[in-house]
Write an enzyme that holds these catalytic residues in place. Structure first.
Site, PDB file in Angstrom:
ATOM      1  N   HIS A 102       0.836  -1.209   0.000  1.00 14.23           N
ATOM      2  CA  HIS A 102       0.000   0.000   0.000  1.00 14.23           C
ATOM      3  C   HIS A 102       0.865   1.251   0.000  1.00 14.23           C
ATOM      4  O   HIS A 102       2.060   1.215   0.299  1.00 14.23           O
ATOM      5  CB  HIS A 102      -0.920   0.026   1.232  1.00 14.23           C
ATOM      6  CG  HIS A 102      -0.197   0.110   2.544  1.00 14.23           C
ATOM      7  ND1 HIS A 102       0.500  -0.941   3.086  1.00 14.23           N
ATOM      8  CD2 HIS A 102      -0.057   1.138   3.426  1.00 14.23           C
ATOM      9  CE1 HIS A 102       1.026  -0.579   4.245  1.00 14.23           C
ATOM     10  NE2 HIS A 102       0.715   0.679   4.472  1.00 14.23           N
ATOM     11  N   ASP A 104       0.353   5.209   1.844  1.00 17.97           N
ATOM     12  CA  ASP A 104      -0.425   5.685   2.982  1.00 17.97           C
ATOM     13  C   ASP A 104      -1.522   6.655   2.539  1.00 17.97           C
ATOM     14  O   ASP A 104      -1.265   7.623   1.801  1.00 17.97           O
ATOM     15  CB  ASP A 104       0.493   6.363   4.008  1.00 17.97           C
ATOM     16  CG  ASP A 104       1.340   5.338   4.756  1.00 17.97           C
ATOM     17  OD1 ASP A 104       0.876   4.183   4.916  1.00 17.97           O
ATOM     18  OD2 ASP A 104       2.464   5.663   5.161  1.00 17.97           O
TER      19      ASP A 104
HETATM   20  C1  SIN Z   1       5.610  -1.466   8.959  1.00 15.85           C
HETATM   21  O1  SIN Z   1       5.236  -1.564  10.138  1.00 15.85           O
HETATM   22  O2  SIN Z   1       6.625  -2.022   8.561  1.00 15.85           O
HETATM   23  C2  SIN Z   1       4.819  -0.647   7.999  1.00 15.85           C
HETATM   24  C3  SIN Z   1       3.744   0.114   8.659  1.00 15.85           C
HETATM   25  C4  SIN Z   1       2.873   0.843   7.673  1.00 15.85           C
HETATM   26  O3  SIN Z   1       2.269   0.192   6.829  1.00 15.85           O
HETATM   27  O4  SIN Z   1       2.794   2.071   7.733  1.00 15.85           O
END
Ligand code: SIN
Length: 285
Positions: A102, A104
């Site tokens: 994804h 953000d």
């Molecule tokens: C992660 O914890 O490695 C990624 C977290 C996120 O998807 O922002």
């Protein structure tokens, strides 16, 4: 002439990602250092800093050097700081936040410019984060496909990644927030191909966690096209993988990357702090 005077920059893969040395993130950057970090950020799309020792307040001060921060916890954030989200997976949890490719918050009208993730506690092994370069994903599409996609828009929604399937122990906190009108439960129409506002390069801007469907297509057409784009966008040639240690920090350009939290550390705890830096503009204004 040396490319950089204040920082060292070591590339992590052919696709994207560089480790930055020579900086203590507790101190504000001087003008030249900030300029160099920004240049490396635009060139490498995700920067990694090792062996830092940041309090939540120092993490916020670091983030503010790149722009205004989003409020991530409308109810209450760690240490009372609403700009910080604690992303944790407990020993008994099965699911990890973000274990699907994804970017953000494409469900926000103006998605974040960048995100920073700081490792507080990490498993003995596993728990890496993978990043994918959506410039190269776009560039590697055929010209007819690029032309077709450039005319398309897609609906992006928030809930999946924070749902019980996508978010494990985070779900109840996010579900409470929903009642308060948390933007995570909103949706936004975004172009399938966007232009990066600083580099003017084009990127693929759909992702498996948030893109619900392509407008104007039948469900079958939309699903088939998105499935092809997701396979394409996560090709190993477009990826780097980062192994965390406590005190590591990643800063990624959310306008041209995807990321994926590997959920391969059953029975162990992982705790990260995340902030996001506000984006530049809505696409359809
Ligand atoms: C992660 O914890 O490695 C990624 C977290 C996120 O998807 O922002």
């Amino acid at each position: 002439m040396k490319d950089f005077e204040r920082i060292s920059v070591t590339r992590l893969s052919g696709a994207l990602g560089a480790e930055i040395g020579g900086v203590d993130l507790r101190q504000p950057f001087d003008e030249l250092t900030l300029k160099e970090v920004n240049r490396a950020f635009l060139d490498h799309h995700v920067l990694f800093f090792r062996d830092q020792n940041l309090s939540p307040a120092e993490l916020l001060a670091f983030g503010r050097q790149f722009g205004e921060l989003n409020i991530l916890q409308p109810l209450v954030g760690p240490d009372g700081l609403p700009e910080i989200m604690r992303i944790s997976k407990e020993q008994q949890d099965d699911y990890a936040v973000g274990h699907v490719w994804h970017s953000d918050a494409p469900y926000a009208e103006i998605p974040p410019k960048a995100s920073a993730l700081y490792a507080v506690e990490v498993p003995d092994r596993g728990g890496d984060t993978l990043f994918a370069n959506m410039y190269t994903a776009y560039d590697a599409l055929s010209a007819p496909m690029r032309d077709r996609l450039a005319r398309l828009t897609a609906v992006n929604g928030g809930p999946y990644i924070y749902s019980a399937r996508g978010g494990g122990s985070q779900f109840s906190a996010r579900d409470d927030a929903r009642k308060e009108g948390d933007p995570v439960f909103s949706s936004a129409v975004q172009p399938v191909i966007r232009t990066h506002p600083e580099t003017n390069r084009r990127v693929l801007y759909v992702n498996p966690a948030h893109t619900e469907y392509i407008e104007g297509m039948s469900p079958e057409e939309s699903e088939a096209l998105l499935a092809m784009l997701y396979r394409h966008g996560s090709r190993p040639e477009f990826i780097c993988r980062f192994h965390w240690r406590p005190g590591s920090l990643a800063l990624w350009d959310n306008r041209c990357t995807w990321h994926y939290a590997a959920n391969d550390y059953p029975g162990q705890r992982r705790e990260m702090l995340r902030l996001t830096i506000k984006g530049d503009r809505a696409f359809f204004k």
